[in-house]
Design an enzyme around this catalytic site. Structure first.
Site, mmCIF file in Angstrom:
data_model
loop_
_atom_site.group_PDB
_atom_site.id
_atom_site.type_symbol
_atom_site.label_atom_id
_atom_site.label_comp_id
_atom_site.label_asym_id
_atom_site.label_seq_id
_atom_site.Cartn_x
_atom_site.Cartn_y
_atom_site.Cartn_z
ATOM 1 N N ARG A 15 0.853 -1.207 0.000
ATOM 2 C CA ARG A 15 0.000 0.000 0.000
ATOM 3 C C ARG A 15 0.883 1.249 0.000
ATOM 4 O O ARG A 15 0.973 1.953 -0.998
ATOM 5 C CB ARG A 15 -0.950 -0.025 1.199
ATOM 6 N N ASP A 16 1.586 1.498 1.103
ATOM 7 C CA ASP A 16 2.385 2.717 1.216
ATOM 8 C C ASP A 16 3.462 2.758 0.130
ATOM 9 O O ASP A 16 3.793 3.826 -0.400
ATOM 10 C CB ASP A 16 3.028 2.778 2.614
ATOM 11 N N HIS A 207 3.997 4.146 12.978
ATOM 12 C CA HIS A 207 4.219 4.008 11.528
ATOM 13 C C HIS A 207 5.351 4.974 11.176
ATOM 14 O O HIS A 207 5.188 6.186 11.278
ATOM 15 C CB HIS A 207 2.914 4.371 10.813
ATOM 16 N N CYS A 240 4.349 8.999 0.809
ATOM 17 C CA CYS A 240 3.037 9.586 0.520
ATOM 18 C C CYS A 240 3.139 10.501 -0.696
ATOM 19 O O CYS A 240 3.965 11.407 -0.714
ATOM 20 C CB CYS A 240 2.548 10.369 1.739
ATOM 21 N N ASN A 249 9.279 3.729 4.069
ATOM 22 C CA ASN A 249 9.044 3.305 5.451
ATOM 23 C C ASN A 249 10.287 2.627 6.003
ATOM 24 O O ASN A 249 11.185 2.247 5.260
ATOM 25 C CB ASN A 249 7.912 2.267 5.495
HETATM 26 N N1 COA Z 1 -13.181 5.338 -3.672
HETATM 27 C C1 COA Z 1 -13.618 5.608 -4.922
HETATM 28 N N2 COA Z 1 -14.264 6.722 -5.285
HETATM 29 C C2 COA Z 1 -14.487 7.623 -4.313
HETATM 30 C C3 COA Z 1 -14.046 7.427 -3.001
HETATM 31 C C4 COA Z 1 -13.373 6.227 -2.687
HETATM 32 N N3 COA Z 1 -12.921 5.958 -1.449
HETATM 33 N N4 COA Z 1 -14.403 8.488 -2.265
HETATM 34 C C5 COA Z 1 -15.054 9.321 -3.067
HETATM 35 N N5 COA Z 1 -15.112 8.818 -4.314
HETATM 36 C C6 COA Z 1 -15.755 9.410 -5.487
HETATM 37 C C7 COA Z 1 -17.143 9.886 -5.186
HETATM 38 O O1 COA Z 1 -18.057 8.824 -5.340
HETATM 39 C C8 COA Z 1 -17.331 10.954 -6.209
HETATM 40 O O2 COA Z 1 -17.587 10.337 -7.467
HETATM 41 P P1 COA Z 1 -18.501 11.042 -8.557
HETATM 42 O O3 COA Z 1 -17.762 12.287 -8.937
HETATM 43 O O4 COA Z 1 -18.552 10.008 -9.636
HETATM 44 O O5 COA Z 1 -19.798 11.307 -7.870
HETATM 45 C C9 COA Z 1 -15.947 11.571 -6.316
HETATM 46 O O6 COA Z 1 -15.046 10.595 -5.811
HETATM 47 C C10 COA Z 1 -15.792 12.838 -5.517
HETATM 48 O O7 COA Z 1 -16.164 12.590 -4.176
HETATM 49 P P2 COA Z 1 -15.650 13.531 -2.989
HETATM 50 O O8 COA Z 1 -16.156 13.002 -1.694
HETATM 51 O O9 COA Z 1 -15.931 14.971 -3.332
HETATM 52 O O10 COA Z 1 -14.102 13.229 -3.027
HETATM 53 P P3 COA Z 1 -12.872 14.200 -3.355
HETATM 54 O O11 COA Z 1 -12.751 14.395 -4.813
HETATM 55 O O12 COA Z 1 -12.917 15.381 -2.456
HETATM 56 O O13 COA Z 1 -11.673 13.241 -2.903
HETATM 57 C C11 COA Z 1 -10.858 11.531 -1.456
HETATM 58 C C12 COA Z 1 -11.584 12.850 -1.554
HETATM 59 C C13 COA Z 1 -10.614 11.268 0.020
HETATM 60 C C14 COA Z 1 -11.718 10.440 -2.041
HETATM 61 C C15 COA Z 1 -9.531 11.624 -2.226
HETATM 62 O O14 COA Z 1 -8.840 12.794 -1.892
HETATM 63 C C16 COA Z 1 -8.654 10.428 -1.979
HETATM 64 O O15 COA Z 1 -8.930 9.335 -2.429
HETATM 65 N N6 COA Z 1 -7.522 10.601 -1.244
HETATM 66 C C17 COA Z 1 -6.661 9.501 -0.886
HETATM 67 C C18 COA Z 1 -5.249 9.984 -0.798
HETATM 68 C C19 COA Z 1 -4.294 8.874 -0.481
HETATM 69 O O16 COA Z 1 -4.537 7.711 -0.690
HETATM 70 N N7 COA Z 1 -3.116 9.270 0.024
HETATM 71 C C20 COA Z 1 -2.078 8.370 0.333
HETATM 72 C C21 COA Z 1 -2.329 7.578 1.543
HETATM 73 S S1 COA Z 1 -1.826 8.401 3.019
HETATM 74 ZN ZN ZN Z 2 3.335 6.124 5.455
#
Ligand code: COA
Ligand code: ZN
Length: 317
Positions: A15-16, A207, A240, A249
């Site tokens: 994952r990371d 972590h 990240c 890590n």
């Molecule tokens: N999996 C898949 N799709 C997702 C989702 C998820 N967990 N969460 C939201 N979505 C979709 C929504 O259904 C929506 O889809 P649509 O446009 O088709 O309706 C769209 O994303 C926007 O939703 P919203 O709640 O406004 O999300 P956002 O665009 O603000 O993004 C996150 C927020 C959290 C989903 C996004 O920033 C993200 O995935 N971040 C993860 C970062 C990460 O993994 N970092 C490294 C690990 S530390």
């Molecule tokens: Zn990390």
């Protein structure tokens, strides 16, 4: 040193680590790595994340990876989720545990999950409900627990307030993440002493990232405080995508080797772990930061140089 007899390692490399690989790792290879880690006896694996596939395209195959892995009894398979949508996907994919993500600093939380901390807490409240209904365990991770690449050092009072908000929504397991390797051992010790006294009975995980070569020292400091859960990454993969300057890590096989040398049990077969790390290097196509793969275990011995054997005292020469 005051060390526990046994610690529980959670492997986070797929994952990371894989989330930040520049080239997409084929689903089959991800499955192969998870299976190798299971075969080495790793008790917990954070297999993937259920996040937005456009935000982290490297892990867009999360469902397929979960469906393809071999489930070893005794290993707990988890995935990272930022919100309830991710939690529902993770539960449908059959995870044993959900690991949530939010940051102790507002700027990293916005950069990483596009929400304020308050908005994240509301999403995580919904995640807790999904997990409870599905009867899967939850661990709540806190990114930038000790330092933030945008804001600098994170005061203990701020970290405490984030822990409190997580506890208020039902968290019983908290992971403190040093996302860009800013923490030092004294800081880790002070933070844990402070938090463990205020929140008794929680399961604490550290972590670490080895960005500034302080990961194992920080783990030792946490063990002295009584922490027995640590995340690590095969080969030292990791980082990240939304934290500038992030790097790998703490390396799993280096950590397991260090713990084993001190007599601290992990239940992991170190030779198999080292073999898995070699395979991961082949898959990503470059050498990884781990040291033990290069140096060998501390029990490694070399042949004596020419002429030395005959001159050793007590050999009758
Ligand atoms: N999996 C898949 N799709 C997702 C989702 C998820 N967990 N969460 C939201 N979505 C979709 C929504 O259904 C929506 O889809 P649509 O446009 O088709 O309706 C769209 O994303 C926007 O939703 P919203 O709640 O406004 O999300 P956002 O665009 O603000 O993004 C996150 C927020 C959290 C989903 C996004 O920033 C993200 O995935 N971040 C993860 C970062 C990460 O993994 N970092 C490294 C690990 S530390
Ligand atoms: Zn990390």
């Amino acid at each position: 040193m005051k060390l526990p007899e046994h610690v529980t390692i959670c492997e986070v490399g797929t994952r990371d680590g894989f989330q930040i690989e520049p080239d997409f790792i084929p689903t089959e290879r991800k499955i192969e790595v998870v299976n190798l880690l299971s075969d080495a006896g790793v008790p917990r694996i954070e297999v993937t994340s259920f996040v937005h596939p456009k935000v982290v395209p490297a892990l867009r195959d999360a469902e397929a990876v979960m469906a393809g892995i071999r489930r070893r009894p005794g290993t707990r398979y988890a995935a990272l989720v930022p919100n309830d949508k991710g939690a529902v996907r993770a539960v449908d994919a059959g995870v044993d545990a959900i690991h949530t993500v939010l940051s102790a600093s507002e700027s990293h939380n916005l950069a990483n999950v596009n929400m304020t901390i308050a908005a994240s807490i509301e999403k995580l409240r919904a995640v807790m409900r999904v997990a409870e209904r599905a009867r899967v365990a939850v661990g709540c991770g806190i990114s930038t627990s000790f330092g933030c690449p945008f804001e600098g050092e994170v005061p203990i009072a701020r970290l405490e307030s984030v822990v409190r908000r997580l506890v208020d929504i039902g968290a019983r397991a908290i992971g403190l993440a040093d996302t860009t390797g800013m923490a030092n051992p004294r800081q880790v010790g002070r933070a844990l002493e402070h938090l463990m006294a205020r929140f008794p009975g929680l399961e604490w995980t550290l972590h670490t990232h080895d960005t500034r070569a302080m990961a194992i020292p920080n783990i030792l400091a946490a063990m002295e405080c009584g922490v027995t859960h640590f995340d690590s990454s095969i080969g030292g993969l990791g980082g990240c995508p939304f934290a500038p300057g992030a790097s790998g890590n703490v390396c799993s096989e280096d950590l397991v080797h260090c713990l084993g040398a001190m007599g601290v049990e992990t239940g992991i077969d170190l030779d198999r772990l080292i073999a898995a790390s070699r395979r991961v290097q082949e898959i990503v196509g470059r050498p990884l930061p781990g040291q033990i793969v290069k140096a060998g275990k501390f029990t490694r011995r070399y042949p004596l140089p020419d002429g030395v054997a005959a001159r050793l005292p007590g050999t009758g020469a």
